[in-house]
Design a protein around this motif. Structure first.
Motif, PDB file in Angstrom:
ATOM      1  N   UNK A  24       0.785  -1.235   0.000  1.00 17.27           N
ATOM      2  CA  UNK A  24       0.000   0.000   0.000  1.00 17.27           C
ATOM      3  C   UNK A  24       0.821   1.291   0.000  1.00 17.27           C
ATOM      4  N   UNK A  25       2.102   1.191   0.322  1.00 19.95           N
ATOM      5  CA  UNK A  25       2.949   2.383   0.420  1.00 19.95           C
ATOM      6  C   UNK A  25       4.258   2.163  -0.335  1.00 19.95           C
ATOM      7  N   UNK A  26       4.811   3.231  -0.856  1.00 22.90           N
ATOM      8  CA  UNK A  26       6.078   3.183  -1.589  1.00 22.90           C
ATOM      9  C   UNK A  26       7.226   2.972  -0.606  1.00 22.90           C
ATOM     10  N   UNK A  31      13.487   3.157   2.560  1.00 24.88           N
ATOM     11  CA  UNK A  31      14.793   2.521   2.351  1.00 24.88           C
ATOM     12  C   UNK A  31      15.909   3.558   2.258  1.00 24.88           C
ATOM     13  N   UNK A  32      15.628   4.713   1.633  1.00 24.87           N
ATOM     14  CA  UNK A  32      16.639   5.779   1.547  1.00 24.87           C
ATOM     15  C   UNK A  32      17.076   6.254   2.927  1.00 24.87           C
ATOM     16  N   UNK A  33      16.167   6.164   3.891  1.00 26.96           N
ATOM     17  CA  UNK A  33      16.477   6.609   5.243  1.00 26.96           C
ATOM     18  C   UNK A  33      16.824   5.443   6.172  1.00 26.96           C
ATOM     19  N   UNK A  37       9.630  -1.269   6.902  1.00 29.88           N
ATOM     20  CA  UNK A  37       8.219  -1.195   7.266  1.00 29.88           C
ATOM     21  C   UNK A  37       7.922  -1.837   8.610  1.00 29.88           C
ATOM     22  N   UNK A  38       8.829  -2.694   9.109  1.00 27.21           N
ATOM     23  CA  UNK A  38       8.586  -3.278  10.434  1.00 27.21           C
ATOM     24  C   UNK A  38       8.606  -2.186  11.513  1.00 27.21           C
ATOM     25  N   UNK A  39       9.268  -1.055  11.225  1.00 24.35           N
ATOM     26  CA  UNK A  39       9.228   0.089  12.133  1.00 24.35           C
ATOM     27  C   UNK A  39       7.837   0.698  12.121  1.00 24.35           C
ATOM     28  N   UNK A  40       7.218   0.702  10.955  1.00 27.71           N
ATOM     29  CA  UNK A  40       5.880   1.250  10.801  1.00 27.71           C
ATOM     30  C   UNK A  40       5.800   2.130   9.572  1.00 27.71           C
ATOM     31  N   UNK A  41       4.671   2.818   9.461  1.00 24.89           N
ATOM     32  CA  UNK A  41       4.416   3.714   8.344  1.00 24.89           C
ATOM     33  C   UNK A  41       4.250   5.116   8.911  1.00 24.89           C
ATOM     34  N   UNK A  42       4.864   6.076   8.247  1.00 26.39           N
ATOM     35  CA  UNK A  42       4.826   7.466   8.674  1.00 26.39           C
ATOM     36  C   UNK A  42       3.393   8.015   8.600  1.00 26.39           C
TER      37      UNK A  42
END
Length: 99
Positions: A24-26, A31-33, A37-42
Motif C-alpha cells: 500500500x505504500x512506496x 529505504x533511503x532513510x 516497514x517493520x518500524x511502521x508507516x509514517x
C-alpha cells in the motif's frame, strides 16, 4: 475501546494498509532513510493515502493506539505506526470463542 476504534471505516482501512505496508505504500523513501516497514508507516503517508486532514488521521491513530490496535515508534522528528498483532490476535480469538 476496540469496538469504538473498529466502528470507523477509515480506521479499519488503516489497519488493513498496515497489515501489508509494502502493498500500500512506496518503500523507496523508507529505504533511503534506512527504515523498514517493520518500524511502521509514517503518519504523513497514511494521511496522504487517506485523503483526510492530518489532524483527523492523528486523532484516528490516537484512538487506535489507546485501544491497543497500533503501536508507534518515534524516529527523529517522525512518528511511525504499525499494527499491534498481539492485541489484534487476542481480540480475534475473543470474538471467535466468546461471540
Amino acid at each position: 475501546m476496540i469496538y469504538k476504534a473498529l466502528a470507523n471505516e477509515t480506521r479499519r482501512q488503516i489497519l488493513d494498509w498496515l497489515k501489508d505496508p509494502a502493498e500500500h505504500f512506496d518503500p523507496a523513501p523508507y529505504l533511503r532513510h534506512g527504515i523498514e516497514f517493520k518500524t511502521g508507516v509514517c503518519v504523513a503517508d497514511i494521511q496522504g493515502k487517506s485523503g483526510l486532514a492530518q489532524s483527523v488521521i492523528s486523532s484516528y491513530l490516537a484512538t487506535m493506539q489507546k485501544a491497543g490496535l497500533v503501536e508507534s515508534e518515534r524516529v527523529g522528528k517522525w512518528t511511525f505506526y504499525r499494527r499491534n498483532e498481539k492485541t489484534i490476535r487476542e481480540f480475534a480469538d475473543y470474538i471467535r470463542n466468546e461471540l
